[in-house]
Write a protein that holds these residues in place. Structure first.
Motif, PDB file in Angstrom:
ATOM      1  N   ASP A   2      -1.073  -5.472  -2.758  1.00 25.56           N
ATOM      2  CA  ASP A   2      -2.189  -4.539  -2.966  1.00 25.56           C
ATOM      3  C   ASP A   2      -2.664  -4.481  -4.412  1.00 25.56           C
ATOM      4  O   ASP A   2      -3.818  -4.145  -4.676  1.00 25.56           O
ATOM      5  N   CYS A   4       4.307   2.738  -7.381  1.00 25.04           N
ATOM      6  CA  CYS A   4       3.761   1.959  -6.257  1.00 25.04           C
ATOM      7  C   CYS A   4       4.530   2.252  -4.977  1.00 25.04           C
ATOM      8  O   CYS A   4       3.953   2.377  -3.894  1.00 25.04           O
ATOM      9  N   GLN A   7       2.212   1.221  -1.944  1.00 28.79           N
ATOM     10  CA  GLN A   7       1.483   0.037  -2.376  1.00 28.79           C
ATOM     11  C   GLN A   7       2.456  -1.131  -2.551  1.00 28.79           C
ATOM     12  O   GLN A   7       3.571  -0.943  -3.028  1.00 28.79           O
TER      13      GLN A   7
END
Length: 317
Positions: A87, A27, A32
């Protein structure tokens, strides 16, 4: 846009947290912002230092798939209000959670308008998979729990391959193919390493979860009642050799132990990770200097109290 959800499943000691940490690294590289729901059977999470820089909501002292499902819903309500701050959502249930119960909550109209289940990732401990499924070494409740966790998965991570021989791996593959359909991807690995793009880029369907199987799961909502977790605080410093030897002497009814300890002659706190036939210890890198040495033991209730008494006699100050 809906928030993708990844449900992390797998029995105690399979390596779910290691897989989750690898996903967190991914991520970060993908820019993210993840949100994480961590569920523990015990009253404290002794691994919280692993997620110091992450958005984590801890749900403790029960299992969000059944006994404290209301806590899970309250957490989802909170995240819905804060949807712009993350997210993607990861949910790591306890080692005895049934992910179908979590899925059914997320599919309720209240939550399905915000959350989109992308995958149910089931992590399996290759070293103990066959013995846990054997009627000669496991209870019927444990066998059913493991089958439920595997059969509801949309993606399977067969972890800890370094602990099995080629012959045993062949038997594991045969057993897996009896439990899951051909459409479910199976990734064989060690240390929770997974093909990130394969996990993130593809949205897996949940069509193979039949209504009949869902009904079966409801009948077993409390099939993990035979599992108990106990926490011991005020753990005195011990030698690594003595602690490892003691842990390796414990009965098969202990499925998981983890904690924070001091070792004789060492300044750092050390993380202890125990699964049957496997003990790991490593120094904890954290900004928190107020950690309390403690251990959590998880296993079958008829054995866990005896283990607690033995540990307190040997290692408690």
């Amino acid at each position: 846009m809906k928030k993708p959800v990844y449900i992390m499943s797998g029995f105690l000691g399979s390596g779910k947290t290691t897989v989750l940490l690898n996903l967190m690294e991914a991520c970060k590289k993908r820019n993210q912002k993840p949100a994480i729901i961590l569920n523990e059977l015990g009253s404290v999470n002794v691994e919280s230092h692993l997620f110091e820089d992450q958005r984590v909501i801890e749900i403790l002292d029960g299992c969000i798939c059944c006994t404290i499902q209301s806590n899970f819903k309250e957490t989802l309500d909170q995240l819905m209000k804060e949807r712009e701050t993350f997210d993607v959502l990861f949910i790591e249930g306890t080692g005895v959670a049934n992910p179908i119960e979590l899925m059914e909550v997320l599919l309720q109209p209240t939550y399905s308008k915000v959350f989109d289940i992308f995958s149910i990732i089931s992590v399996i401990d290759a070293g103990n998979f066959l013995s846990h499924l054997s009627i000669f070494s496991s209870s019927s409740e444990l066998i059913q729990l493991l089958k439920d966790q595997v059969q509801c998965a949309t993606y399977i991570v067969m972890n800890k391959l370094d602990q099995v021989s080629k012959n045993k791996l062949h038997k594991i593959e045969e057993k897996l193919h009896q439990l899951v359909s051909e459409e479910v991807p199976i990734h064989f690995t060690t240390f929770g390493k997974i093909p990130i793009n394969e996990v993130f880029m593809k949205r897996f369907t949940i069509n193979h979860l039949s209504h009949d199987r869902k009904g079966d799961v409801h009948e077993h909502v409390h099939h993990h009642a035979f599992i108990e977790a106990v926490r011991i605080e005020n753990v005195s410093a011990a030698s690594k050799k003595t602690l490892v030897k003691w842990l390796n002497s414990l009965p098969d009814e202990l499925y998981r132990a983890k904690g924070i300890v001091r070792l004789e002659g060492k300044e750092d706190f050390y993380q202890v990770q125990y699964a049957p036939k496997n003990v790991r210890m490593y120094p904890i890198r954290t900004r928190n200097q107020n950690m309390i040495p403690s251990m959590i033991f998880i296993g079958e209730h008829f054995a866990i109290q005896k283990i607690k008494e033995q540990f307190e006699h040997e290692f408690s100050s």
